[in-house]
Write a protein that holds these residues in place. Structure first.
Motif, PDB file in Angstrom:
ATOM      1  N   ALA A 173       0.838  -1.086  -0.017  1.00  0.00           N
ATOM      2  CA  ALA A 173      -0.129   0.200  -0.095  1.00  0.00           C
ATOM      3  C   ALA A 173       0.916   1.218  -0.132  1.00  0.00           C
ATOM      4  O   ALA A 173       0.887   2.161   0.835  1.00  0.00           O
ATOM      5  CB  ALA A 173      -1.081  -0.089   1.171  1.00  0.00           C
TER       6      ALA A 173
ATOM      7  N   ASN B   8       0.555   3.392  -1.823  1.00  0.00           N
ATOM      8  CA  ASN B   8      -0.413   4.774  -1.893  1.00  0.00           C
ATOM      9  C   ASN B   8      -1.730   4.338  -1.546  1.00  0.00           C
ATOM     10  O   ASN B   8      -1.946   3.423  -1.061  1.00  0.00           O
ATOM     11  CB  ASN B   8      -0.423   5.314  -3.338  1.00  0.00           C
ATOM     12  CG  ASN B   8      -0.832   3.821  -4.282  1.00  0.00           C
ATOM     13  OD1 ASN B   8      -1.773   3.313  -4.026  1.00  0.00           O
ATOM     14  ND2 ASN B   8      -0.105   3.444  -5.571  1.00  0.00           N
ATOM     15  N   ASP B   9      -2.836   5.368  -1.507  1.00  0.00           N
ATOM     16  CA  ASP B   9      -3.891   4.937  -0.788  1.00  0.00           C
ATOM     17  C   ASP B   9      -5.012   4.368  -1.613  1.00  0.00           C
ATOM     18  O   ASP B   9      -6.137   4.266  -1.398  1.00  0.00           O
ATOM     19  CB  ASP B   9      -4.295   6.367  -0.267  1.00  0.00           C
ATOM     20  CG  ASP B   9      -5.320   6.274   0.954  1.00  0.00           C
ATOM     21  OD1 ASP B   9      -5.103   5.398   1.587  1.00  0.00           O
ATOM     22  OD2 ASP B   9      -6.185   7.227   1.063  1.00  0.00           O
ATOM     23  N   ALA B  10      -4.439   3.879  -2.987  1.00  0.00           N
ATOM     24  CA  ALA B  10      -5.626   3.591  -3.745  1.00  0.00           C
ATOM     25  C   ALA B  10      -6.005   2.098  -3.530  1.00  0.00           C
ATOM     26  O   ALA B  10      -5.015   1.381  -3.153  1.00  0.00           O
ATOM     27  CB  ALA B  10      -5.230   3.619  -5.287  1.00  0.00           C
ATOM     28  N   THR B  11      -7.126   1.550  -3.694  1.00  0.00           N
ATOM     29  CA  THR B  11      -7.475   0.295  -3.441  1.00  0.00           C
ATOM     30  C   THR B  11      -8.361  -0.058  -4.445  1.00  0.00           C
ATOM     31  O   THR B  11      -9.187   0.277  -4.799  1.00  0.00           O
ATOM     32  CB  THR B  11      -8.334   0.001  -2.178  1.00  0.00           C
ATOM     33  OG1 THR B  11      -7.834   0.776  -1.174  1.00  0.00           O
ATOM     34  CG2 THR B  11      -8.201  -1.609  -1.636  1.00  0.00           C
ATOM     35  N   PRO B  12      -8.281  -1.000  -5.277  1.00  0.00           N
ATOM     36  CA  PRO B  12      -6.954  -1.935  -5.239  1.00  0.00           C
ATOM     37  C   PRO B  12      -5.855  -0.858  -5.921  1.00  0.00           C
ATOM     38  O   PRO B  12      -6.166  -0.034  -6.423  1.00  0.00           O
ATOM     39  CB  PRO B  12      -7.376  -2.981  -6.497  1.00  0.00           C
ATOM     40  CG  PRO B  12      -8.293  -2.238  -7.356  1.00  0.00           C
ATOM     41  CD  PRO B  12      -9.087  -1.564  -6.384  1.00  0.00           C
ATOM     42  N   PRO B  13      -4.672  -1.479  -5.924  1.00  0.00           N
ATOM     43  CA  PRO B  13      -3.472  -0.758  -6.290  1.00  0.00           C
ATOM     44  C   PRO B  13      -3.543  -0.420  -7.733  1.00  0.00           C
ATOM     45  O   PRO B  13      -3.916  -1.219  -8.513  1.00  0.00           O
ATOM     46  CB  PRO B  13      -2.416  -1.718  -5.997  1.00  0.00           C
ATOM     47  CG  PRO B  13      -2.634  -2.900  -5.234  1.00  0.00           C
ATOM     48  CD  PRO B  13      -4.232  -2.969  -5.275  1.00  0.00           C
TER      49      PRO B  13
END
Lengths: 215, 69
Positions: free
Chosen positions: B56, B58-63
């Motif tokens: 993680a 960064n804060d994005a989900t999914p990457p």
């Protein structure tokens, strides 16, 4: 990520009785952290290969994050922050394990000869083992199935090898620190890292990039 | 002349330590002529990127995909 949540438009999980008594910042953060919990646990299990200590690490990290909630200004990076805390907790657990009197070195490592079949006698690639171009591999990051394959390949690495690799690549330790924690020579550390990468590459190649599983 | 087996070891090592000039030079020569090892090197840096996505970065989900390698 929005800095403020519009309370009426979004379904936020109702705060638990414990978080209700926390300061407002902590209560909101608690709700957001809950959303990462599963991902954190998956990460910790991968590192520690043990459900119970992984759960401990996640709980400790979430608690530490809540305690620091007031100091934490930039909400957009909450996830990065809590994962950084989690990484430290995992390193602590590995450190404690190594120091326990009952500790036994995971003997399993990839052997020197395991990759010999990839090379000809003169040390050059065998025809069908020569690494092929993976095209645009970063596209796979958007594919959930890729991450499942990635986890499988990590889990296939022998425990001793995987631990060194993940301390280096996922927990972000320098090789010197890993050597010291695990009482290994630098050269041994580099050899293990090399074999881990080799093993992971072959696994991803077979199970994803050349298997047709890739979208 | 360096062979592929030696080259893959050095390509891994250079992700963890500074290679001395001689080794660096021999490796550069080798990868100039060896496509397999050039691919291997790119795949090593892909592995590193994947591990960083996994934690993680960064804060994005999914990457989400990082800018081109």
């Amino acid at each position: 990520m929005p800095l403020k949540r519009a309370e009426s438009t979004e379904q936020t999980p109702s705060p638990s009785s414990r978080s209700r008594s926390l300061p407002p910042a902590a209560a909101t953060i608690a709700a957001e952290l809950a959303g990462f919990q599963r991902e954190m646990l998956r990460f910790a299990v991968l590192q520690l290969r043990d459900q119970a200590s992984a759960e401990d690490a996640v709980q400790e990290a979430m608690l530490a994050a809540l305690q620091g909630a007031d100091r934490f200004g930039e909400r957009a990076k909450l996830k990065t922050w809590v994962f950084a805390i989690l990484k430290n907790k995992i390193v602590d657990i590995i450190r404690r394990r190594v120091r326990e009197p009952s500790y036994q070195e995971p003997a399993e490592e990839i052997d020197e000869g395991d990759f010999d079949p990839l090379f000809r006698a003169n040390g050059h690639w065998q025809g069908d083992s020569r690494p092929a171009d993976w095209g645009d591999p970063e596209k796979s990051f958007e594919n959930q199935r890729f991450w499942a394959v990635f986890d499988t390949c990590l889990n296939r690495l022998p425990a001793g090898t995987a631990r060194v690799f993940m301390m280096r690549e996922m927990l972000g330790l320098e090789t010197d620190e890993i050597c010291e924690e695990l009482s290994m020579s630098s050269n041994h550390c580099w050899v293990v890292l090399h074999r881990a990468r080799m093993g992971l590459r072959v696994c991803l190649d077979q199970k994803w990039f050349t298997s047709g599983e890739r979208a | 002349m360096m062979n592929c087996k030696q080259a893959v070891r050095l390509m891994s090592d250079e992700m963890d330590r500074d290679l001395p000039g001689g080794e660096r030079f021999a490796l550069r020569l080798h990868t100039l002529i060896c496509t397999g090892c050039r691919n291997y090197r790119q795949q090593l840096s892909f592995l590193r990127q994947a591990c960083q996505q996994q934690v993680a970065a960064n804060d994005a989900t999914p990457p989400s995909a990082p800018p081109a390698a």
